[in-house]
Design an enzyme around this catalytic site. Structure first.
Site, PDB file in Angstrom:
ATOM      1  N   CYS A 192       0.819  -1.211   0.000  1.00  0.00           N
ATOM      2  CA  CYS A 192       0.000   0.000   0.000  1.00  0.00           C
ATOM      3  C   CYS A 192       0.853   1.261   0.000  1.00  0.00           C
ATOM      4  O   CYS A 192       0.342   2.366  -0.164  1.00  0.00           O
ATOM      5  CB  CYS A 192      -0.940  -0.007   1.191  1.00  0.00           C
ATOM      6  N   HIS A 215      -9.943   2.136  -0.821  1.00  0.00           N
ATOM      7  CA  HIS A 215      -8.492   2.005  -0.790  1.00  0.00           C
ATOM      8  C   HIS A 215      -8.007   1.030  -1.860  1.00  0.00           C
ATOM      9  O   HIS A 215      -7.743  -0.122  -1.581  1.00  0.00           O
ATOM     10  CB  HIS A 215      -8.077   1.569   0.624  1.00  0.00           C
ATOM     11  N   CYS A 239       0.611   2.975   6.099  1.00  0.00           N
ATOM     12  CA  CYS A 239       1.066   1.652   6.505  1.00  0.00           C
ATOM     13  C   CYS A 239       0.907   0.705   5.326  1.00  0.00           C
ATOM     14  O   CYS A 239       0.071   0.914   4.456  1.00  0.00           O
ATOM     15  CB  CYS A 239       0.262   1.154   7.694  1.00  0.00           C
TER      16      CYS A 239
END
Lengths: 435, 334
Positions: A92, A382, A416
């Site tokens: 990510c 996301h 993160c």
């Protein structure tokens, strides 16, 4: 060669609205979406036929056929085909890492402008041939004799039809990211209610950003979608409280409401040297100041999978020469509400900061009203590698809206990533005294 | 002029039955079977509120090589209009059935990109029969409008072989002359190939599934042989779409894409695309020394292109894309 690093300007960003998995973009490939994001950036900044110094992009879930995905996407756009491009993969953190890479090359004078981008689809996910079948097929290919080939064929079994599908699972722990985060939430004592509060605020902030027109030059409609599909402006703590836990067992605090959904989307950011921007009369939204990647040992040491940004922050603060409280805006990627809350609590925790970060004093608390002011991943969704670009563009624009003060407004990004990693960056507004 | 407004897109299967019916001797005496008329009837079909389906567009884009964008692939409205084309040619007053007609030219005029979900109205009419070197030809004109404005037009010229200035089975002087003209007049003659594509044997069925064009000459070697082809042949509109997909990033928003279909592509095949883009010297403004961000290439000019057999060089298609100025006369039909 240049004598000292140049300032790196963030000119702007563009992305397609993020869709929930298996919905609006279920037939769009990573290359389709990355092309769409790049094309919208081309249209916004008049880049038709221009040779960009470099395009760095990536995707977390990639098909084996997606060789040089970014370069292939560039060739589908109106950018000059003479634009070099390469792929990056850092879970990510991919999107923010591409921004750092492009910024560094601009700072060093190797390129004058560049595009950082990312895309991900969980709908058009790669499905691999069963591992056993793949082994047999490769052996079959290596056999020279007919008998040898026939022998290999006898190894085929009906069960090998079952394909291998990528799973949301950490390769070395076998736990999903959500399960890892549930352990973190329990260790740090993060309750259900504060997680739901953070989630509701994320939705309200993003809805407000759309309402006041903030998103207009950041998002370009794609395949009939105009806003992020996951956004629920009427979300509330009461509604979120009704959802059953999905991670951490029946007593768990993490739900589908305070965890990001699987999503599809892409984003792109245009960075350049000040001279390049000036030549084209393009206003500068913000400047890239510094970036930092960090990693922890989530496999053998007792550390939460998503705690790496907590470790990266003090390194970044020291280099930039500021404290955690010196920022006007904070963008902490909401993979899970619990991840954000664990990180904030860790920075406030004296023992953690002393024993694990090796600091004399805790980094301290932040003003929560400056956190994810235009919504976060819980509301927007996301699509892994697209999140960095979404945040960089949105923070740069938010900084550009700050009234010029004596010092430039500053913002920090913390993302993160899987496999115990994290990527952080600091941006500052164009206004105010020059650093 | 008979204008018929259809309530929904016509179903293709019964149309195929009617299109093929004239092959049965004497069937054209029936009022609903084409073949009775001597000339092309004055006829116009319209269909309102047509919307492209996102999933179907995605499948089409994949088969033809387009990226899935906010706008329809430039050739896609042809697919939306195809049932109307079939309905026009299956009209009882039509002088011959659609089966056996050869698509020899196609010109698309895109005034602006068409959004995927945009409600469209489609109007289709045939022009009168005109003599052609190899028979008689007419053009199916398609006009696609959005919000009362013509946004996309298509001119598909169909050839009915035989009875022309050249005889049907023998290469007469007229035919020879026409063939020579074809070769020399090729706008893409002498271009250097820039891409090689391997076309699988089932390409006709794949394109049929995403376009609805299930003409038996494309579906299977056996059904194609019934109509005198050596094997299944690729759809002309697929080959046009594939070429334009390869040039997609260089197509102006408003443009005209005209192609001539030459020898059919017998599947499977290996073909080569050549285009005038490859005439630009490498590094024309885009050399490594040029400052990054410089505008390179010439996106405003005309692009000539051709598709040929990779081994034998047989010409399959040649065409040209020209930018269209917005001030230019919009409608060219009537």
């Amino acid at each position: 060669m240049i004598d000292k690093p140049r300032r790196v300007a963030i000119i702007g960003g563009s992305r397609i609205p993020f869709a929930r998995s298996n919905s609006h973009y279920s037939h769009a490939s990573n290359q389709d979406m990355l092309t769409a994001a790049l094309e919208s950036l081309v249209a916004r900044f008049d880049l038709q036929g221009q040779r960009i110094g470099e395009v760095a992009g990536g995707a977390v879930l990639k098909h084996s056929g997606d060789r040089d995905l970014t370069r292939e996407s560039v060739l589908s756009t109106r950018l000059a085909p003479e634009t070099p491009a390469y792929d990056v993969q850092q879970a990510c953190g991919t999107g923010l890492e591409t921004t750092i890479l492009i910024a560094n090359k601009i700072a060093l004078g190797q390129i004058d402008c560049g595009i950082a981008c990312g895309t991900d689809t969980t709908s058009d996910a790669p499905i691999g041939v069963n591992e056993d079948l793949r082994g047999i097929m490769l052996d079959l290919n290596r056999e020279k004799s007919l008998v040898g080939r026939a022998k290999q064929l006898t190894r085929l079994r009906p069960g090998q039809i079952v394909p291998s599908i990528p799973r949301n699972e950490e390769p070395r722990t076998g736990l999903s990211m959500g399960e890892h985060c549930a352990i973190m939430a329990q260790e740090w004592g993060i309750g259900r209610e504060q997680q739901d509060e953070l989630a509701a605020r994320s939705h309200h902030n993003l809805a407000a950003a759309y309402e006041r027109g903030f998103m207009e030059d950041l998002v370009t409609p794609y395949l009939g979608l105009e806003r992020d599909q996951n956004l629920r402006p009427d979300s509330s703590v009461e509604k979120l409280a009704k959802l059953p836990p999905v991670f951490g067992g029946p007593q768990g605090t993490m739900t589908a409401g305070n965890s990001t959904p699987l999503s599809d989307g892409s984003s792109a950011v245009l960075l350049a040297s000040e001279e390049w921007a000036k030549e084209r009369k393009l206003p500068v939204l913000a400047y890239f100041v510094d970036g930092q990647a960090a990693a922890i040992d989530h496999v053998h040491k007792r550390e939460g999978l998503l705690m790496a940004p907590a470790y990266g922050m003090p390194l970044l603060l020291e280099r930039v020469g500021v404290t955690l409280q010196d920022f006007d805006l904070y963008e902490i990627h909401e993979a899970f509400a619990a991840q954000v809350l664990c990180t904030l609590k860790a920075w406030e925790d004296e023992r953690f900061c002393k024993e694990r970060l090796g600091l004399k004093a805790p980094l301290g608390a932040i003003d929560r009203d400056r956190l994810n002011v235009n919504g976060g991943s819980l509301a927007a969704g996301h699509p892994f590698a697209a999140t960095g670009g979404r945040i960089v563009a949105s923070l740069a624009k938010a900084l550009s809206e700050r009234k010029p003060g004596r010092t430039p407004a500053r913002g920090v990004i913390s993302i993160c990533a899987a496999d115990g990693q994290g990527v952080l960056a600091v941006l500052e507004s164009a206004g105010g005294a020059q650093r | 002029m008979a204008t018929r407004t259809l309530k929904s897109s016509p179903r293709l299967l019964p149309l195929y039955a009617r299109a093929a019916a004239p092959l049965i001797p004497g069937a054209c005496l029936l009022p609903f079977v084409p073949g009775a008329g001597k000339s092309i009837p004055e006829l116009e079909l319209t269909l309102q509120d047509v919307r492209a389906d996102g999933a179907q567009v995605a499948d089409y884009a994949k088969v033809c090589g387009f990226a899935l964008r906010e706008h329809l692939p430039i050739t896609y409205p042809h697919v939306l209009a195809f049932p109307l084309h079939m309905a026009v040619m299956a009209d009882g007053r039509f002088p011959f059935g659609a089966v056996g007609l050869v698509h020899i030219e196609n010109r698309i005029l895109q005034h602006r990109p068409v959004g995927i979900g945009e409600p469209l109205s489609i109007k289709v009419w045939p022009t009168a029969l005109e003599p052609h070197a190899r028979g008689r030809a007419f053009t199916l004109v398609t006009q696609v409008s959005a919000g009362g404005e013509v946004v996309w037009e298509d001119f598909s010229t169909m050839l009915r072989r035989g009875g022309g200035s050249a005889s049907e089975n023998k290469v007469g002087p007229g035919e020879r002359k026409a063939a020579d003209r074809d070769g020399e007049g090729s706008p893409a003659a002498g271009l250097r190939p820039s891409a090689t594509w391997r076309l699988p044997g089932d390409l006709g069925r794949r394109y049929a599934a995403v376009s609805g064009d299930r003409n038996p000459i494309h579906m299977h070697p056996l059904s194609a042989k019934l109509f005198g082809f050596p094997g299944a042949i690729a759809h002309g509109m697929w080959s046009k779409a594939r070429c334009l997909a390869a040039l997609e990033s260089r197509l102006p928003d408003a443009c005209e894409a005209e192609v001539r279909f030459r020898k059919p592509i017998v599947l499977p095949a290996k073909v080569q695309l050549a285009s005038s883009l490859s005439e630009q010297p490498a590094g024309a403004g885009g050399s490594a020394e040029a400052p990054a961000g410089e505008v390179v290439g010439d996106s405003a000019g005309e692009i000539r292109f051709a598709l040929t057999d990779a081994k034998k060089g047989t010409p399959h298609l040649d065409g040209v894309v020209r930018p269209v100025e917005h001030s230019e006369e919009r409608s060219t039909g009537k």
